[in-house]
Design a protein around this motif. Structure first.
Motif, mmCIF file in Angstrom:
data_model
loop_
_atom_site.group_PDB
_atom_site.id
_atom_site.type_symbol
_atom_site.label_atom_id
_atom_site.label_comp_id
_atom_site.label_asym_id
_atom_site.label_seq_id
_atom_site.Cartn_x
_atom_site.Cartn_y
_atom_site.Cartn_z
ATOM 1 N N GLY A 31 30.184 5.518 12.056
ATOM 2 C CA GLY A 31 29.306 4.612 11.312
ATOM 3 C C GLY A 31 28.982 5.125 9.925
ATOM 4 N N LEU A 32 28.641 6.406 9.825
ATOM 5 C CA LEU A 32 28.314 7.015 8.535
ATOM 6 C C LEU A 32 29.483 6.891 7.568
ATOM 7 N N PHE A 33 30.669 7.262 8.001
ATOM 8 C CA PHE A 33 31.811 7.242 7.087
ATOM 9 C C PHE A 33 32.295 5.819 6.786
ATOM 10 N N ASN A 34 32.022 4.868 7.663
ATOM 11 C CA ASN A 34 32.306 3.469 7.320
ATOM 12 C C ASN A 34 31.438 3.016 6.152
ATOM 13 N N ILE A 35 30.193 3.444 6.144
ATOM 14 C CA ILE A 35 29.296 3.127 5.029
ATOM 15 C C ILE A 35 29.764 3.852 3.767
ATOM 16 N N LEU A 36 30.070 5.133 3.902
ATOM 17 C CA LEU A 36 30.489 5.920 2.741
ATOM 18 C C LEU A 36 31.770 5.381 2.112
ATOM 19 N N ASN A 37 32.654 4.807 2.913
ATOM 20 C CA ASN A 37 33.876 4.205 2.362
ATOM 21 C C ASN A 37 33.561 3.161 1.299
ATOM 22 N N ASN A 38 32.404 2.512 1.412
ATOM 23 C CA ASN A 38 32.004 1.487 0.456
ATOM 24 C C ASN A 38 31.124 2.018 -0.673
ATOM 25 N N LEU A 39 30.687 3.264 -0.564
ATOM 26 C CA LEU A 39 29.767 3.820 -1.560
ATOM 27 C C LEU A 39 30.411 4.834 -2.501
ATOM 28 N N VAL A 40 31.398 5.572 -2.007
ATOM 29 C CA VAL A 40 31.960 6.679 -2.795
ATOM 30 C C VAL A 40 33.481 6.666 -2.771
ATOM 31 N N ASP A 41 34.045 7.314 -3.762
ATOM 32 C CA ASP A 41 35.475 7.586 -3.801
ATOM 33 C C ASP A 41 35.624 9.040 -3.361
ATOM 34 N N PHE A 42 36.281 9.270 -2.249
ATOM 35 C CA PHE A 42 36.363 10.616 -1.684
ATOM 36 C C PHE A 42 37.162 11.579 -2.552
ATOM 37 N N GLU A 43 38.129 11.077 -3.302
ATOM 38 C CA GLU A 43 38.945 11.951 -4.144
ATOM 39 C C GLU A 43 38.053 12.654 -5.166
ATOM 40 N N GLU A 44 38.128 13.942 -5.202
ATOM 41 C CA GLU A 44 37.388 14.789 -6.154
ATOM 42 C C GLU A 44 35.869 14.785 -5.951
ATOM 43 N N LEU A 45 35.391 14.212 -4.866
ATOM 44 C CA LEU A 45 33.960 14.211 -4.561
ATOM 45 C C LEU A 45 33.489 15.648 -4.331
ATOM 46 N N ARG A 46 32.365 16.014 -4.939
ATOM 47 C CA ARG A 46 31.752 17.329 -4.736
ATOM 48 C C ARG A 46 30.616 17.161 -3.734
ATOM 49 N N VAL A 47 30.749 17.815 -2.568
ATOM 50 C CA VAL A 47 29.848 17.592 -1.438
ATOM 51 C C VAL A 47 29.116 18.876 -1.075
ATOM 52 N N LEU A 48 27.835 18.722 -0.752
ATOM 53 C CA LEU A 48 27.025 19.804 -0.196
ATOM 54 C C LEU A 48 26.574 19.364 1.189
ATOM 55 N N ASP A 49 26.867 20.185 2.189
ATOM 56 C CA ASP A 49 26.473 19.910 3.575
ATOM 57 C C ASP A 49 25.441 20.957 3.971
ATOM 58 N N LEU A 50 24.177 20.536 4.065
ATOM 59 C CA LEU A 50 23.081 21.437 4.434
ATOM 60 C C LEU A 50 22.854 21.399 5.939
ATOM 61 N N PHE A 51 22.509 22.531 6.519
ATOM 62 C CA PHE A 51 22.358 22.657 7.971
ATOM 63 C C PHE A 51 23.682 22.239 8.619
ATOM 64 N N ALA A 52 24.768 22.810 8.144
ATOM 65 C CA ALA A 52 26.116 22.344 8.472
ATOM 66 C C ALA A 52 26.503 22.512 9.940
ATOM 67 N N GLY A 53 25.896 23.434 10.666
ATOM 68 C CA GLY A 53 26.184 23.581 12.094
ATOM 69 C C GLY A 53 27.645 23.872 12.367
ATOM 70 N N THR A 54 28.316 22.953 13.069
ATOM 71 C CA THR A 54 29.737 23.129 13.396
ATOM 72 C C THR A 54 30.642 22.802 12.215
ATOM 73 N N GLY A 55 30.089 22.184 11.187
ATOM 74 C CA GLY A 55 30.900 21.799 10.033
ATOM 75 C C GLY A 55 31.646 20.498 10.221
ATOM 76 N N SER A 56 31.332 19.769 11.251
ATOM 77 C CA SER A 56 32.028 18.519 11.543
ATOM 78 C C SER A 56 32.017 17.558 10.353
ATOM 79 N N ILE A 57 30.879 17.420 9.687
ATOM 80 C CA ILE A 57 30.780 16.525 8.535
ATOM 81 C C ILE A 57 31.559 17.096 7.354
ATOM 82 N N SER A 58 31.419 18.384 7.096
ATOM 83 C CA SER A 58 32.165 19.039 6.011
ATOM 84 C C SER A 58 33.665 18.867 6.200
#
Length: 183
Positions: A31-58
């Motif tokens: 669900g999260l990434f379906n929303i993000l597909n409409n909000l951002v261009d993943f190419e060259e995106l600079r991402v910070l993942d806080l409380f990353a845990g397993t790193g699944s989102i990263s």
């Protein structure tokens, strides 16, 4: 747990069972990434993942072509697992940082297009995260901050709030940093 899309779609993730984490469910992540597909261009995106845990989102951002990802977690096992797994997916693109997320927010000195935070749902200070991130200078103008939280929190009145999405017990609140010239 798996990578949903991108160059490593379907890759199973097997973090050590001893890690003190609550990974984002695949249902919520889709669900999260379906929303993000409409909000951002993943190419060259600079991402910070806080409380990353397993790193699944990263790792999902890496698979989708993000330009750089910084994954921050204070647990040494989490930071080690994320770093090793990222090397298998896209070497040299992800920086795994062992640090307290609040400390990293204060001292990072970098800017990001998107910041994702998945703190423990009972974290002391959880309610301060939106204002801390939005006032830290870590987000570029117009950048996104996404906070995963339980239903016990309501961030709809916070400055910069854009939308909230719910996937079972997982809630995502989206915030947008002001663009240049906005008041």
């Amino acid at each position: 747990m798996r990578i949903i899309s991108g160059s490593h779609r379907g890759k199973q993730l097997h973090p050590p069972s001893r890690l003190p984490v609550r990974p984002t469910t695949d249902f919520a992540k889709v669900g999260l990434f379906n929303i993000l597909n409409n909000l951002v261009d993943f190419e060259e995106l600079r991402v910070l993942d806080l409380f990353a845990g397993t790193g699944s989102i990263s790792l999902e951002f890496l698979s989708r072509g993000a330009g750089s990802v910084v994954a921050v977690d204070k647990h040494p096992g989490c930071a080690e697992y994320i770093g090793k797994t990222a090397q298998q997916i896209r070497p040299g693109v992800l920086e795994s940082v062992r640090s307290d997320a609040f400390r990293y927010i204060r001292l990072a000195g970098k800017s990001f297009d998107l910041i994702f935070a998945d703190p423990p749902y009972d974290l002391a200070g959880m309610e301060t995260l939106p204002s801390l991130v939005l006032n830290s200078g870590l987000l570029v103008p117009g950048g996104w901050f996404i906070l995963e939280h339980s239903r016990n929190y309501d961030f709809t009145k916070e400055p910069g709030f854009d939308q909230e999405r719910k996937y079972g017990n997982v809630h995502f609140s989206f915030f947008r940093a002001k663009k240049e010239g906005e008041d």
